[in-house]
Design a protein around this motif. Structure first.
Motif, mmCIF file in Angstrom:
data_model
loop_
_atom_site.group_PDB
_atom_site.id
_atom_site.type_symbol
_atom_site.label_atom_id
_atom_site.label_comp_id
_atom_site.label_asym_id
_atom_site.label_seq_id
_atom_site.Cartn_x
_atom_site.Cartn_y
_atom_site.Cartn_z
ATOM 1 N N LEU A 1 0.827 -1.204 0.000
ATOM 2 C CA LEU A 1 0.000 0.000 0.000
ATOM 3 C C LEU A 1 0.867 1.262 0.000
ATOM 4 C CD1 LEU A 1 -2.851 -1.027 2.464
ATOM 5 C CD2 LEU A 1 -3.061 -0.600 0.002
ATOM 6 N N THR A 2 1.994 1.203 0.697
ATOM 7 C CA THR A 2 2.895 2.359 0.717
ATOM 8 C C THR A 2 3.472 2.612 -0.674
ATOM 9 O OG1 THR A 2 3.484 1.965 3.028
ATOM 10 C CG2 THR A 2 4.985 3.330 1.751
ATOM 11 N N LEU A 3 3.810 1.557 -1.399
ATOM 12 C CA LEU A 3 4.307 1.721 -2.768
ATOM 13 C C LEU A 3 3.264 2.413 -3.635
ATOM 14 C CD1 LEU A 3 5.971 -1.775 -3.345
ATOM 15 C CD2 LEU A 3 7.163 0.390 -3.033
ATOM 16 N N LEU B 1 7.465 14.505 4.046
ATOM 17 C CA LEU B 1 7.421 13.119 3.571
ATOM 18 C C LEU B 1 6.759 12.191 4.586
ATOM 19 C CD1 LEU B 1 8.571 11.750 0.917
ATOM 20 C CD2 LEU B 1 9.150 14.140 1.267
ATOM 21 N N CYS B 2 6.989 12.456 5.860
ATOM 22 C CA CYS B 2 6.436 11.590 6.900
ATOM 23 C C CYS B 2 4.912 11.690 7.007
ATOM 24 C CB CYS B 2 7.071 11.908 8.257
ATOM 25 S SG CYS B 2 8.773 11.303 8.428
ATOM 26 N N ARG B 3 4.323 12.658 6.348
ATOM 27 C CA ARG B 3 2.859 12.737 6.330
ATOM 28 C C ARG B 3 2.243 11.726 5.372
ATOM 29 N NH1 ARG B 3 3.827 18.483 7.134
ATOM 30 N NH2 ARG B 3 3.792 18.918 4.880
ATOM 31 N N PRO C 1 10.567 8.356 9.701
ATOM 32 C CA PRO C 1 11.836 9.095 9.677
ATOM 33 C C PRO C 1 12.956 8.366 8.945
ATOM 34 C CG PRO C 1 10.819 9.259 11.835
ATOM 35 C CD PRO C 1 10.004 8.268 11.068
ATOM 36 N N TRP C 2 13.052 7.031 9.096
ATOM 37 C CA TRP C 2 14.121 6.312 8.392
ATOM 38 C C TRP C 2 13.972 6.475 6.884
ATOM 39 C CZ3 TRP C 2 14.224 2.615 4.596
ATOM 40 C CH2 TRP C 2 15.485 2.072 4.300
#
Length: 305
Positions: free
Chosen positions: A207-209, A236-238, A244-245
């Motif tokens: 799903l992140t992809l 980006l973290c939103r 963070p990594w």
């Protein structure tokens, strides 16, 4: 490197399958074995190969698809051989190679400042001229970063190979002449509405992809460089699945942020503790490496090889 007028002169002679070579200068030193080792460990089947001191990969640009080959040459230069690129695409393609291989880094300045730290001085002596390789393009690097979440490099590259085989376009016939190169990396539109969990990854990562693919289609400048690293990371973290990594790793590889450092990286922590003992704390030690923490991180990763 040939000047712009020469490109214009080739406009009518560069045809499909044409092979053209250029030489890109850089300020020495450059630690070529480490660059090749990094790329070899992350070479995606069908898209990239590293053999006999040469890096070769396929590319997919607005002007067409082709192959680029990079090797070390005499006189502080890299030899770049291009197949299948139009004359219009050549300047941008060569600029991309300079960026991927970090040829414009101010190495003398970076190494002088990092060498004030005894550990970094030791690592720089082992690998003078170590560069921070950057991603070929924003979408590919974003996919690589997500695929690499919480698994080994080898595992991530296996997944990337499946992604390419399933959703990447095959190279046109006139450039299918290098062993091992069969496809270009998939475009964002090829995977945005696809369930990728069948490739062998958790559904959350699949799903992140898809989330990143859609975000980049909606905003092609999403991963554009910014001066404010922390603001870039927070933005980006939103996105779903980006922590963070991932954000710091993308800042390091794609944005080219010289001070980016993924503090939670297991390999970085392992490398530091192997060098300085089990009590060494990465966040504390990294304070001495700013504003060049990305280069310090690359030295730590290289020390594990």
């Amino acid at each position: 490197m040939k000047p712009a007028p020469t490109f214009a002169g080739h406009r009518r002679t560069v045809r499909p399958g044409s092979v053209i070579s250029f030489w890109l200068p850089y300020q020495p030193p450059l630690h070529w074995p480490s660059l090749l080792g990094f790329l070899a460990a992350r070479a995606i089947t069908g898209v990239e190969t590293v053999a006999a001191g040469v890096y070769t990969r396929s590319f997919d640009l607005a002007q067409g698809q082709g192959i680029v080959q990079v090797s070390q040459a005499r006189g502080s230069r890299l030899k770049v051989t291009v197949v299948g690129a139009s004359a219009r695409a050549l300047p941008g393609l060569l600029a991309r190679v300079r960026r991927v291989f970090d040829l414009d880094a101010e190495l003398h300045k970076i190494q002088a400042q990092l060498s004030r730290d005894p550990l970094m001085a030791q690592l720089i002596n082992l690998r003078p001229g170590l560069r921070v390789p950057r991603g070929w393009d924003a979408f590919e690097q974003a996919m690589r970063t997500v695929l690499g979440q919480q698994i080994s490099v080898a595992g991530a590259i296996t997944l990337a190979g499946r992604l390419v085989a399933g959703y990447g376009q095959r190279l046109p016939a006139h450039v299918q002449q290098w062993p091992g190169l069969t496809h270009v990396f998939p475009r964002a539109e090829a995977i945005v509405d696809v369930d990728l969990s069948g490739l062998g990854m958790p559904r959350s990562r699949a799903l992140t992809l898809s989330t990143l693919a859609r975000a980049l289609l909606e905003d092609p400048q999403l991963l554009r460089p910014e001066r404010n690293l922390e603001a870039w990371v927070q933005r980006l973290c939103r996105l779903r699945g980006i922590g963070p990594w991932s954000a710091h790793y993308l800042a390091l590889r794609q944005m080219g942020a010289a001070d980016a450092l993924p503090l939670g990286d297991v390999a970085l922590i392992k490398a530091l503790r192997l060098l300085e003992g089990a009590d060494a704390q990465l966040a504390q030690r990294a304070q001495a490496w700013s504003p060049w923490r990305a280069y310090a991180a690359q030295h730590l990763w290289a020390s594990l090889s």
